[in-house]
Design a protein around this motif. Structure first.
Motif, mmCIF file in Angstrom:
data_model
loop_
_atom_site.group_PDB
_atom_site.id
_atom_site.type_symbol
_atom_site.label_atom_id
_atom_site.label_comp_id
_atom_site.label_asym_id
_atom_site.label_seq_id
_atom_site.Cartn_x
_atom_site.Cartn_y
_atom_site.Cartn_z
ATOM 1 N N ALA A 64 -25.074 4.299 -63.119
ATOM 2 C CA ALA A 64 -25.601 4.216 -61.756
ATOM 3 C C ALA A 64 -26.002 5.599 -61.248
ATOM 4 C CB ALA A 64 -24.556 3.589 -60.829
ATOM 5 N N TRP A 65 -25.214 6.608 -61.604
ATOM 6 C CA TRP A 65 -25.516 7.979 -61.184
ATOM 7 C C TRP A 65 -26.808 8.476 -61.835
ATOM 8 C CZ3 TRP A 65 -24.358 11.440 -57.635
ATOM 9 C CH2 TRP A 65 -24.702 12.778 -57.850
ATOM 10 N N VAL A 69 -30.252 9.585 -59.855
ATOM 11 C CA VAL A 69 -30.877 10.908 -60.002
ATOM 12 C C VAL A 69 -32.324 10.760 -60.465
ATOM 13 C CG1 VAL A 69 -30.819 13.073 -61.294
ATOM 14 C CG2 VAL A 69 -28.690 12.077 -60.440
ATOM 15 N N GLU A 70 -32.536 9.880 -61.435
ATOM 16 C CA GLU A 70 -33.895 9.658 -61.940
ATOM 17 C C GLU A 70 -34.797 9.106 -60.839
ATOM 18 O OE1 GLU A 70 -34.969 10.518 -64.885
ATOM 19 O OE2 GLU A 70 -33.565 10.021 -66.492
ATOM 20 N N LYS A 71 -34.248 8.226 -60.020
ATOM 21 C CA LYS A 71 -35.020 7.645 -58.920
ATOM 22 C C LYS A 71 -35.414 8.720 -57.908
ATOM 23 C CE LYS A 71 -36.644 4.403 -56.170
ATOM 24 N NZ LYS A 71 -37.846 3.593 -56.499
ATOM 25 N N ILE A 72 -34.493 9.611 -57.605
ATOM 26 C CA ILE A 72 -34.790 10.705 -56.668
ATOM 27 C C ILE A 72 -35.883 11.606 -57.232
ATOM 28 C CG2 ILE A 72 -33.853 12.772 -55.569
ATOM 29 C CD1 ILE A 72 -31.168 11.312 -55.384
ATOM 30 N N GLN A 100 -38.267 -4.831 -56.775
ATOM 31 C CA GLN A 100 -36.938 -5.340 -57.123
ATOM 32 C C GLN A 100 -35.908 -4.224 -57.254
ATOM 33 O OE1 GLN A 100 -39.777 -6.247 -58.590
ATOM 34 N NE2 GLN A 100 -39.823 -8.433 -59.078
ATOM 35 N N ALA A 101 -36.385 -2.984 -57.389
ATOM 36 C CA ALA A 101 -35.465 -1.853 -57.514
ATOM 37 C C ALA A 101 -34.902 -1.430 -56.165
ATOM 38 C CB ALA A 101 -36.175 -0.667 -58.167
ATOM 39 N N GLU A 102 -35.451 -2.002 -55.088
ATOM 40 C CA GLU A 102 -34.977 -1.683 -53.736
ATOM 41 C C GLU A 102 -34.921 -2.966 -52.908
ATOM 42 O OE1 GLU A 102 -37.408 1.331 -52.012
ATOM 43 O OE2 GLU A 102 -37.064 2.778 -53.628
ATOM 44 N N ASN A 108 -31.238 0.283 -55.639
ATOM 45 C CA ASN A 108 -30.128 -0.562 -56.098
ATOM 46 C C ASN A 108 -28.941 0.212 -56.664
ATOM 47 O OD1 ASN A 108 -31.668 -2.778 -55.373
ATOM 48 N ND2 ASN A 108 -32.408 -3.163 -57.453
ATOM 49 N N PRO A 109 -29.167 1.315 -57.392
ATOM 50 C CA PRO A 109 -28.016 2.015 -57.988
ATOM 51 C C PRO A 109 -27.014 2.546 -56.972
ATOM 52 C CG PRO A 109 -30.046 3.270 -58.287
ATOM 53 C CD PRO A 109 -30.440 1.909 -57.844
#
Length: 230
Positions: A64-65, A69-72, A100-102, A108-109
Motif C-alpha cells: 500500500a505504501w 508513493v507511486e501515485k504521488i 477505479q483507483a479513486e 485507494n491505497p
C-alpha cells in the motif's frame, strides 16, 4: 438468666453478622461469575497465527505504501512511469490513472495504509499474548469483509474494465483474503462453536479455490498476450 434486653442485643448482632456475610458472599459471587453476555472461551491465537497476521499486515502495508508513493509521483509528473509498469498488461500506471483507483475521491491505497496498520497492531498485541476481546476480532473481521468486497470490485475492474494488472494490488488481494479467513478461524475458536469452527476450517479450501480462480481468470483474459511470450 439473661435479661430481655441482652437477648434482643444478641439477636440484633446475629442478624447484622448474617447480613454482612450474605453481602460478602454475594459480592464474591458477582466477581467470580463471568458476564452473562460474554461467550468468549478465553482463546488466544498461538505464536504461528499471531506471526502470520503480523507478517501479512507488514506485506500489505508495504504494498500500500509503494502504491501510494507511486501515485504521488504520477500526480506530480503525468509522464512518470511507475516501477511496476512492465508491459501493456502488467501496468500500474494504467490502473492508477483509472477512476477505479479513486473510488472514494482519494487514492485507494490510503485505505490500505490504515487497514494494514490495524492488522500489524493486532499481530503485535497477539504476539505479546494480549487477550483481545471477542468484539475486537469481530470488528476486525467486519472490516476485512468490507475490504474483501472491495477486492472483488477491483478484480472485476482490473480484468474487464481497465484491462491491466498492478502486481502490488494483487499482493494486497492475496493478503486481504488470507487475513479474512485467519480472523474467522480465530473467532470460531474464541466462541468455541462446533458449527462455526467447521465452517471456518472449510474456508481455507475456499481460499485456495479463490486463488486458483483468480489465477485462471488472469490467464484466460490475457492469454492473447501471454501466448506471445512463449
Amino acid at each position: 438468666m439473661k435479661s430481655h434486653e441482652a437477648v434482643e442485643a444478641e439477636s440484633t448482632v446475629g442478624a447484622d453478622t448474617a447480613t454482612t456475610s450474605d453481602a460478602v458472599a454475594s459480592a464474591r459471587g458477582d466477581q467470580g461469575a463471568p458476564p452473562a453476555d460474554d461467550r468468549s472461551t478465553g482463546y488466544r491465537p498461538g505464536i504461528v497465527t499471531s506471526a502470520f497476521i503480523l507478517v501479512m499486515g507488514v506485506i500489505g502495508l508495504a504494498c500500500a505504501w509503494i502504491i501510494t508513493v507511486e501515485k504521488i509521483d504520477l500526480l506530480e509528473d503525468p509522464s512518470y512511469k511507475p516501477s511496476c509498469s512492465i508491459n501493456p498488461i502488467i501496468s500500474c500506471g494504467s490502473v492508477m490513472q483509472s477512476w477505479q483507483a479513486e473510488v472514494f475521491g482519494f487514492p485507494n491505497p490510503l485505505l490500505g495504509l490504515i487497514g494494514f496498520t490495524v492488522v500489524i497492531v493486532t499481530g503485535v498485541l497477539a504476539l505479546s499474548r494480549v487477550d483481545l476481546p471477542l468484539w475486537y476480532w469481530i470488528g476486525l473481521f467486519v472490516g476485512l469483509l468490507a475490504g474483501m468486497a472491495f477486492v472483488f470490485f477491483l478484480i472485476y475492474s482490473a480484468l474487464y474494465r481497465i484491462n491491466a494488472l498492478c502486481p502490488y494490488c494483487i499482493v494486497v488481494w492475496i493478503m486481504t483474503a488470507a487475513l479474512l479467513v485467519t480472523v474467522l478461524n480465530v473467532i470460531a475458536k474464541k466462541v468455541d462453536s462446533p458449527r462455526l469452527r467447521t465452517f471456518a476450517s472449510w474456508m481455507w479450501t475456499v481460499l485456495a479455490l479463490f486463488y486458483v480462480a483468480v489465477f485462471l481468470m488472469i490467464m484466460e483474459h490475457f492469454w492473447y498476450y501471454w501466448k506471445t511470450l512463449i
